[in-house]
Structures are given as structure tokens and as C-alpha cells.
Design a protein around this motif. Sequence first.
Motif, short mmCIF file in Angstrom:
data_model
loop_
_atom_site.label_atom_id
_atom_site.label_comp_id
_atom_site.label_asym_id
_atom_site.label_seq_id
_atom_site.Cartn_x
_atom_site.Cartn_y
_atom_site.Cartn_z
N ASN A 39 -1.05 -8.48 -16.75
CA ASN A 39 -1.31 -9.85 -17.25
C ASN A 39 -0.31 -10.84 -16.66
OD1 ASN A 39 -3.51 -9.14 -18.97
ND2 ASN A 39 -2.05 -8.33 -20.45
N ARG A 63 -0.99 -7.41 -4.16
CA ARG A 63 -1.57 -6.46 -5.11
C ARG A 63 -1.85 -7.19 -6.43
NH1 ARG A 63 -1.77 -1.07 -3.91
NH2 ARG A 63 -3.23 -1.21 -5.67
N GLU A 64 -2.75 -8.15 -6.35
CA GLU A 64 -3.11 -8.89 -7.55
C GLU A 64 -3.81 -8.00 -8.57
OE1 GLU A 64 -4.67 -12.87 -7.16
OE2 GLU A 64 -3.83 -13.07 -5.16
N ASP A 65 -4.36 -6.88 -8.12
CA ASP A 65 -4.95 -5.93 -9.06
C ASP A 65 -3.88 -5.39 -10.01
OD1 ASP A 65 -3.85 -4.73 -6.71
OD2 ASP A 65 -4.84 -2.83 -7.18
N ILE A 66 -2.68 -5.14 -9.48
CA ILE A 66 -1.59 -4.66 -10.33
C ILE A 66 -1.07 -5.80 -11.21
CG2 ILE A 66 0.75 -3.70 -10.34
CD1 ILE A 66 0.06 -2.23 -7.78
N SER A 91 4.17 -7.58 -7.10
CA SER A 91 2.74 -7.27 -6.94
C SER A 91 1.99 -8.44 -6.32
CB SER A 91 2.13 -6.87 -8.28
OG SER A 91 2.15 -7.96 -9.20
N GLN A 100 0.81 -1.22 0.00
CA GLN A 100 0.00 0.00 0.00
C GLN A 100 0.85 1.27 0.00
OE1 GLN A 100 -3.33 -0.11 -0.38
NE2 GLN A 100 -3.14 -2.35 -0.46
N LYS A 150 -2.79 -8.15 -12.42
CA LYS A 150 -3.76 -8.33 -13.51
C LYS A 150 -3.57 -7.27 -14.58
CE LYS A 150 -7.35 -10.67 -10.84
NZ LYS A 150 -8.73 -10.57 -10.27
N ILE A 151 -3.25 -6.06 -14.17
CA ILE A 151 -2.98 -5.00 -15.16
C ILE A 151 -1.83 -5.41 -16.07
CG2 ILE A 151 -2.10 -2.63 -15.42
CD1 ILE A 151 -3.60 -1.92 -12.83
N GLU A 172 -0.96 -12.22 -13.38
CA GLU A 172 -1.59 -12.80 -12.20
C GLU A 172 -1.28 -14.29 -12.06
OE1 GLU A 172 -5.03 -12.47 -15.25
OE2 GLU A 172 -3.14 -11.44 -14.76
#
Length: 263
Positions: free
Chosen positions: A199, A191-194, A186, A167, A196-197, A201
Motif C-alpha cells: 500500500n 516494482r510497483e506490484d510490490i 520498489s 528482478q 501495491k502489496i 504505490e
Amino acid sequence: MTENFFSGRENDPLFDASIFTKEVLTNVKNSYEELKKRKLDLEFKDGSQQHYIFWDKQNQRYMIHTDTEDPHIPNIVALEHEISHYLHDSPLKSLRKVLTDIRSDSGIQKLIDDADPKLKNKLENFADSLIKNSFNVLEDCRIENLTGMIQKGSEIRFIETNKRLGQMKDIVQGMMNKDPVNGLLSVRFFREDIAKIHNMEHYKKYFEMIKATTAKGAIQIINEFTKEELKPWFESKMNEVQPDPDPEDQEGESQNQQQGSDS
């Protein structure tokens, strides 16, 4: 402004720096040293914001340097992390050979050998940095998980610290740069959201594979990560590496500039 890990958790006994004094930290080190039966020394480098362990070949000992005043990470977490490398046999003595072997086994060395000979040193340094940084992230997961299996308090501290690091603005800013190392970070910092951005994950599977294995098993998993993930990325970036200017060309250019200034 430096973000402070302890904001809102000053009195949490799992992290309270007033509890984990230097004397207590030294006793923690001593207890693990007694368990492992290998020489381990500790030196406080307050103000450095650096935490690392290395093999001191001259004195035949493992040495930890840590900063008890670092606002980014609790002193007990930093120490337990470095001790975990010692406890779970991270390849501190043989890391250079490990990197060279992975570079060869993964096929990256062949890519380098087939490239412009003038680029060989730069490409090898680039590859080693990429492999080493990836190795560090995955190995950090392994050793923290194994220590957490021994001590529940350590597990809680490691997980909470990684979540908080994920964070922090300066760390998030770095993770937004798309490359395999930041993809790993990440995932490690929740920070799996990052991821995924980027690709990336699917990198999570490597953490699942490595978190309960041995030091030798870790090298095999990192070798697989290098083959499957680092090699294609490295190959895509090779054309961005430029050779150093030829000294003779530089000398000729300098002479031409001098002649021009004399005329």
C-alpha cells in the motif's frame, strides 16, 4: 549463486566492460572533474562489491571508491552514479546536519524527547537510519535523472540497471519486507506490484517531485516525505525498541548467579 547483470548483454556497447576499461573510466571521471572544477579522485576497489563517494576533509577532495568487477552492476553505471552525486551537489559534506534537521523539522525528535529517556540514543539512531536510507533512495533518483537529462546513454543505462535490479532475487526478497525504505526501493526499481502489496504505490509522487529539482529542493521534498510517511511509521514502531539492560542490574544478576553456583 550470484546473479550476473551482464547475462545476455555481454556485447551491448552501452554496458560492455571491455569497452569501459579502467583507463576509460578514469577519463570519464576527469571530464566531469574538469566540468565541475572541484577536486575528484577515483580509487578502484575490485572485489569489494562496494561503490560510494565521500568528502575527504583531510585532503579537501571528493573521493570515489568503486569495484569494476561487481557482477551486480556495470562498472560504467556504478561510476556514473557516484559522479552524479558529485555533479549535482548531494550534501556529502553536511549529511549529518541534514539528518538532524529533518529529524527535528518532521516532528520525529519530539516523539523521541517525549519517550523514555533510556531509549533516546536508540530511537535517534533508528530515526537517522530510516531518514538516511530514505534520503539515499530519493536522492539517487534525482541525481541519476539529472545526469540522464545531460546524456541519453546515461539515462538508458540507469533505467535498464534499475529495472534489472528489480528482478534480482536477493533484492526482491528484501523489498518484500514492509517498511518505507523498501516501499521507495520498489518504486525506484520499477516494482510497483510490490509497492501495491505494501500500500505504498503513492510513493511514486515523491519521485516525480524530486527528479528534476536542486539539492536544496531535494531536502525539502525528503522533509515532506519524512513528515507524511516516515513519522507515522516510526511512531508505530517505537514500542518495539527496548532499552539496554541497566549495568547495575546486570552486575546484581551476575553476583546472584555466582552465589548460586557457590552454594
